[in-house]
Scaffold this active site. Structure first.
Site, PDB file in Angstrom:
ATOM      1  N   ALA A   1      26.664  24.321  39.877  1.00 43.63           N
ATOM      2  CA  ALA A   1      26.491  24.419  41.319  1.00 43.63           C
ATOM      3  C   ALA A   1      27.687  25.092  41.951  1.00 43.63           C
ATOM      4  O   ALA A   1      28.754  24.502  42.014  1.00 43.63           O
ATOM      5  CB  ALA A   1      26.305  23.017  41.889  1.00 43.63           C
ATOM      6  N   CYS A   2      27.528  26.294  42.406  1.00 49.52           N
ATOM      7  CA  CYS A   2      28.558  26.994  43.160  1.00 49.52           C
ATOM      8  C   CYS A   2      27.948  27.480  44.465  1.00 49.52           C
ATOM      9  O   CYS A   2      26.734  27.649  44.565  1.00 49.52           O
ATOM     10  CB  CYS A   2      29.108  28.186  42.387  1.00 49.52           C
TER      11      CYS A   2
END
Length: 359
Positions: free
Chosen positions: A29-30
């Site tokens: 998750a970025c």
């Protein structure tokens, strides 16, 4: 009563929403968001979320560096036109950075990525580890980069994530001092470029077209009424899209910078968080913020008390005299720095990009 086209759109968004909630959300998750402020101020923020230490350091690369695509004999060759400050991963890849012209590049995880087949008859290969660096080395603006990339001068060559038995699957975002943005993905082996000043936000799965559809759904609800609060990519996209445009366009650039930091922190995943049955939703390890006009590149580790920065205007990027330098951030980026740090970089040999053997 809804007409057929409206009903169809609603059902399509509902299907996408269901897929986002139940489907391939098991990704790293970025988040990346671009602030378009007053007096043409542009600031790009990103978070790096990963399940382990990314072994990140900061690097200064000068102009005039001879590069190749690290894809064996059939590798693209180039010499860097622009110097840059970048964040590395595992000592083998560029994940984020800004060049001296004010162009920023960020790579984020996209599990749906499928790259073209690579072989002796393909266009020259470019290791995915150097994808962002190729952009920073060669282009001053998003428009210039998009024009070149549409011609597909190379074939992306992916490899296993260091220490893991799975291929690296990324998509690329770019932003520049004019506020222009582009997202580059490879879907079903085909390059897809989304180019618009409106493309301010990128997260992870699903693919960008579907992210835009999901965001339209939340825009109809309105961010002051309700916003999704989980750490899933689609929810972070909705929050980042709302807040990056809801924060004021401040006169003071430092206040604008602080506001952008608050947005990327809002979309970060708390350190140590774990989601049952979804082990790949990961904690935020670090954040960067690029001030395109003032040529300032900020870094913030989740494990240190200070935010620090590099003033690119203070650096010598000259070919021949400019030298490769590294700021060692330490294990889990625990080394503590404060203020402007350009003088604290040390002379270093450039890392080798992960790639195929020369033969």
């Amino acid at each position: 009563m809804k007409n057929r086209s409206t009903g169809s759109r609603t059902r399509a968004v509902a299907c996408i929403l269901a897929a986002a909630l139940l489907g391939p959300s098991l990704v790293h998750a970025c988040t990346r968001a671009v602030y378009l402020g007053k007096d043409n101020q542009v600031i790009t923020a990103r978070s790096m979320d990963w399940q382990e230490d990314t072994q990140t350091d900061l690097w200064i690369f000068p102009r005039g560096m001879a590069r190749n695509g690290e894809a064996g004999r059939n590798s693209i060759q180039w010499t860097s036109k622009y110097g840059s400050v970048i964040a590395s991963a595992y000592g083998v890849a560029t994940t984020d950075g800004m060049n001296e012209a004010g162009l920023a590049a960020n790579v984020l995880w996209l599990v749906e990525s499928q790259y073209p087949a690579f072989g002796p008859a393909s266009k020259p290969g470019l290791t995915i580890a150097a994808w962002a660096q190729y952009v920073l080395d060669n282009f001053a603006s998003v428009q210039e980069a998009v024009t070149a990339l549409r011609a597909e001068p190379f074939t992306i060559v992916t490899d296993a994530v260091p220490g893991q038995q799975r291929l690296t699957t990324l998509h690329l975002s770019m932003s520049d001092a004019s506020g222009d943005s582009a997202i580059v993905e490879y879907i079903n082996g085909q390059q897809v470029i989304h180019h618009s000043r409106k493309h301010q936000v990128m997260t992870n799965s699903p693919v960008f077209d579907q992210q835009l559809a999901l965001n339209s759904y939340w825009q109809q609800i309105g961010g002051t009424v309700m916003l999704p609060g989980t750490n899933r990519a689609a929810d972070r996209f909705a929050r980042a899209s709302f807040y990056i445009n809801a924060i004021p366009k401040f006169d003071d650039p430092d206040t604008a910078l602080a506001s952008v930091f608050s947005v990327i922190r809002n979309t970060s995943v708390p350190l140590g968080i774990a989601t049952p049955n979804e082990p790949n939703i990961s904690s935020t390890r670090w954040r960067t913020v690029a001030d395109h006009q003032r040529k300032l590149y900020f870094f913030e580790s989740a494990l240190t008390p200070n935010t620090f920065w590099v003033d690119l205007k203070k650096l010598d990027f000259s070919a021949g005299t400019g030298q490769v330098r590294r700021l060692a951030l330490g294990e889990h980026q625990k080394n503590v720095f404060a203020g402007e740090t350009s003088a604290q970089f040390k002379l270093s040999k450039a890392f080798a990009f992960l790639g195929l053997p020369p033969g």
